[in-house]
Design a protein around this motif. Structure first.
Motif, PDB file in Angstrom:
ATOM      1  N   LYS A  16     -91.321 -42.806  -9.563  1.00  0.00           N
ATOM      2  CA  LYS A  16     -90.477 -43.430  -8.551  1.00  0.00           C
ATOM      3  C   LYS A  16     -90.398 -44.937  -8.788  1.00  0.00           C
ATOM      4  O   LYS A  16     -91.287 -45.536  -9.389  1.00  0.00           O
ATOM      5  CB  LYS A  16     -91.052 -43.195  -7.140  1.00  0.00           C
ATOM      6  CG  LYS A  16     -91.328 -41.758  -6.793  1.00  0.00           C
ATOM      7  CD  LYS A  16     -90.077 -41.011  -6.506  1.00  0.00           C
ATOM      8  CE  LYS A  16     -90.427 -39.605  -6.045  1.00  0.00           C
ATOM      9  NZ  LYS A  16     -89.477 -38.621  -6.389  1.00  0.00           N
ATOM     10  N   SER A  17     -89.361 -45.527  -8.275  1.00  0.00           N
ATOM     11  CA  SER A  17     -89.191 -46.980  -8.338  1.00  0.00           C
ATOM     12  C   SER A  17     -90.411 -47.675  -7.747  1.00  0.00           C
ATOM     13  O   SER A  17     -90.942 -47.247  -6.722  1.00  0.00           O
ATOM     14  CB  SER A  17     -87.925 -47.368  -7.565  1.00  0.00           C
ATOM     15  OG  SER A  17     -87.742 -48.749  -7.593  1.00  0.00           O
ATOM     16  N   VAL A  45     -91.563 -49.800 -12.756  1.00  0.00           N
ATOM     17  CA  VAL A  45     -90.356 -48.998 -12.754  1.00  0.00           C
ATOM     18  C   VAL A  45     -89.320 -49.636 -11.838  1.00  0.00           C
ATOM     19  O   VAL A  45     -89.592 -49.947 -10.681  1.00  0.00           O
ATOM     20  CB  VAL A  45     -90.659 -47.555 -12.288  1.00  0.00           C
ATOM     21  CG1 VAL A  45     -89.391 -46.735 -12.163  1.00  0.00           C
ATOM     22  CG2 VAL A  45     -91.656 -46.897 -13.231  1.00  0.00           C
ATOM     23  N   ASP A  46     -88.117 -49.816 -12.384  1.00  0.00           N
ATOM     24  CA  ASP A  46     -86.999 -50.345 -11.604  1.00  0.00           C
ATOM     25  C   ASP A  46     -86.215 -49.196 -10.974  1.00  0.00           C
ATOM     26  O   ASP A  46     -85.973 -49.193  -9.773  1.00  0.00           O
ATOM     27  CB  ASP A  46     -86.098 -51.193 -12.501  1.00  0.00           C
ATOM     28  CG  ASP A  46     -84.962 -51.843 -11.745  1.00  0.00           C
ATOM     29  OD1 ASP A  46     -85.155 -52.208 -10.568  1.00  0.00           O
ATOM     30  OD2 ASP A  46     -83.879 -51.994 -12.333  1.00  0.00           O
ATOM     31  N   SER A  47     -85.828 -48.219 -11.794  1.00  0.00           N
ATOM     32  CA  SER A  47     -85.075 -47.076 -11.275  1.00  0.00           C
ATOM     33  C   SER A  47     -85.307 -45.861 -12.154  1.00  0.00           C
ATOM     34  O   SER A  47     -85.764 -45.978 -13.290  1.00  0.00           O
ATOM     35  CB  SER A  47     -83.585 -47.402 -11.181  1.00  0.00           C
ATOM     36  OG  SER A  47     -83.065 -47.675 -12.458  1.00  0.00           O
ATOM     37  N   VAL A  48     -84.979 -44.695 -11.603  1.00  0.00           N
ATOM     38  CA  VAL A  48     -85.182 -43.421 -12.297  1.00  0.00           C
ATOM     39  C   VAL A  48     -83.926 -42.578 -12.104  1.00  0.00           C
ATOM     40  O   VAL A  48     -83.389 -42.498 -10.998  1.00  0.00           O
ATOM     41  CB  VAL A  48     -86.400 -42.674 -11.718  1.00  0.00           C
ATOM     42  CG1 VAL A  48     -86.612 -41.344 -12.426  1.00  0.00           C
ATOM     43  CG2 VAL A  48     -87.654 -43.528 -11.780  1.00  0.00           C
ATOM     44  N   GLU A  49     -83.467 -41.945 -13.189  1.00  0.00           N
ATOM     45  CA  GLU A  49     -82.293 -41.077 -13.088  1.00  0.00           C
ATOM     46  C   GLU A  49     -82.475 -39.858 -13.976  1.00  0.00           C
ATOM     47  O   GLU A  49     -82.773 -39.993 -15.166  1.00  0.00           O
ATOM     48  CB  GLU A  49     -81.034 -41.831 -13.508  1.00  0.00           C
ATOM     49  CG  GLU A  49     -79.787 -40.995 -13.392  1.00  0.00           C
ATOM     50  CD  GLU A  49     -78.528 -41.755 -13.762  1.00  0.00           C
ATOM     51  OE1 GLU A  49     -77.531 -41.085 -14.054  1.00  0.00           O
ATOM     52  OE2 GLU A  49     -78.542 -42.995 -13.764  1.00  0.00           O
ATOM     53  N   GLU A  51     -80.978 -37.556 -16.209  1.00  0.00           N
ATOM     54  CA  GLU A  51     -79.734 -37.638 -16.976  1.00  0.00           C
ATOM     55  C   GLU A  51     -79.201 -36.282 -17.389  1.00  0.00           C
ATOM     56  O   GLU A  51     -77.998 -36.074 -17.407  1.00  0.00           O
ATOM     57  CB  GLU A  51     -79.936 -38.511 -18.211  1.00  0.00           C
ATOM     58  CG  GLU A  51     -80.120 -39.969 -17.863  1.00  0.00           C
ATOM     59  CD  GLU A  51     -79.755 -40.864 -19.016  1.00  0.00           C
ATOM     60  OE1 GLU A  51     -80.111 -40.554 -20.164  1.00  0.00           O
ATOM     61  OE2 GLU A  51     -79.105 -41.891 -18.750  1.00  0.00           O
ATOM     62  N   ILE A  58     -85.932 -43.654 -17.387  1.00  0.00           N
ATOM     63  CA  ILE A  58     -86.672 -44.572 -16.528  1.00  0.00           C
ATOM     64  C   ILE A  58     -86.348 -45.989 -16.969  1.00  0.00           C
ATOM     65  O   ILE A  58     -86.514 -46.339 -18.139  1.00  0.00           O
ATOM     66  CB  ILE A  58     -88.194 -44.295 -16.588  1.00  0.00           C
ATOM     67  CG1 ILE A  58     -88.475 -42.842 -16.181  1.00  0.00           C
ATOM     68  CG2 ILE A  58     -88.945 -45.273 -15.690  1.00  0.00           C
ATOM     69  CD1 ILE A  58     -89.928 -42.432 -16.267  1.00  0.00           C
ATOM     70  N   ASP A  59     -85.849 -46.781 -16.026  1.00  0.00           N
ATOM     71  CA  ASP A  59     -85.525 -48.186 -16.270  1.00  0.00           C
ATOM     72  C   ASP A  59     -86.685 -49.032 -15.769  1.00  0.00           C
ATOM     73  O   ASP A  59     -87.212 -48.786 -14.672  1.00  0.00           O
ATOM     74  CB  ASP A  59     -84.243 -48.583 -15.528  1.00  0.00           C
ATOM     75  CG  ASP A  59     -83.053 -47.728 -15.928  1.00  0.00           C
ATOM     76  OD1 ASP A  59     -82.918 -47.423 -17.127  1.00  0.00           O
ATOM     77  OD2 ASP A  59     -82.267 -47.364 -15.039  1.00  0.00           O
ATOM     78  N   SER A  65     -85.184 -49.493 -21.139  1.00  0.00           N
ATOM     79  CA  SER A  65     -85.162 -48.159 -20.537  1.00  0.00           C
ATOM     80  C   SER A  65     -85.630 -47.153 -21.573  1.00  0.00           C
ATOM     81  O   SER A  65     -85.449 -47.346 -22.773  1.00  0.00           O
ATOM     82  CB  SER A  65     -83.743 -47.806 -20.102  1.00  0.00           C
ATOM     83  OG  SER A  65     -83.278 -48.727 -19.148  1.00  0.00           O
TER      84      SER A  65
END
Length: 88
Positions: A16-17, A45-49, A51, A58-59, A65
């Motif tokens: 998680k962010s 962690v900045d953000s998670v997507e 894909e 994970i950014d 990333s």
């Protein structure tokens, strides 16, 4: 890997962010062990997507990333947002 803080292992899909990860020598993030962004420090962690069906991107703040398989195990700094995730 920073030695002063205990680590917990979680799946990439659980990240998680705001969490802090130790990615030094990780098979996907640092396969050659030469990424200075991961050496002797944690990345936040900045953000998670999610894909694709099998990949999570994970950014990170101040790092590139990285794409991980959903069930790839990552090392989480224990006091970084663990309450928002289930540990392994």
């Amino acid at each position: 890997m920073p030695s002063q803080d205990p680590l917990t292992t979680i799946f990439a899909e659980q990240v998680k962010s705001g969490m802090m990860l130790d990615l030094e020598n990780d098979a996907y993030a640092d396969p050659k062990g030469d990424n200075n962004a991961f050496k002797d420090s944690y990345v936040t962690v900045d953000s998670v997507e999610i894909e694709t069906e099998g990949c999570v991107r994970i950014d990170f703040i101040d790092a590139d990333s990285v794409g991980f398989p959903l069930k790839h195990k990552l090392h989480l700094r224990n006091n970084s947002e663990l309450e928002h995730s289930e540990s392994l």
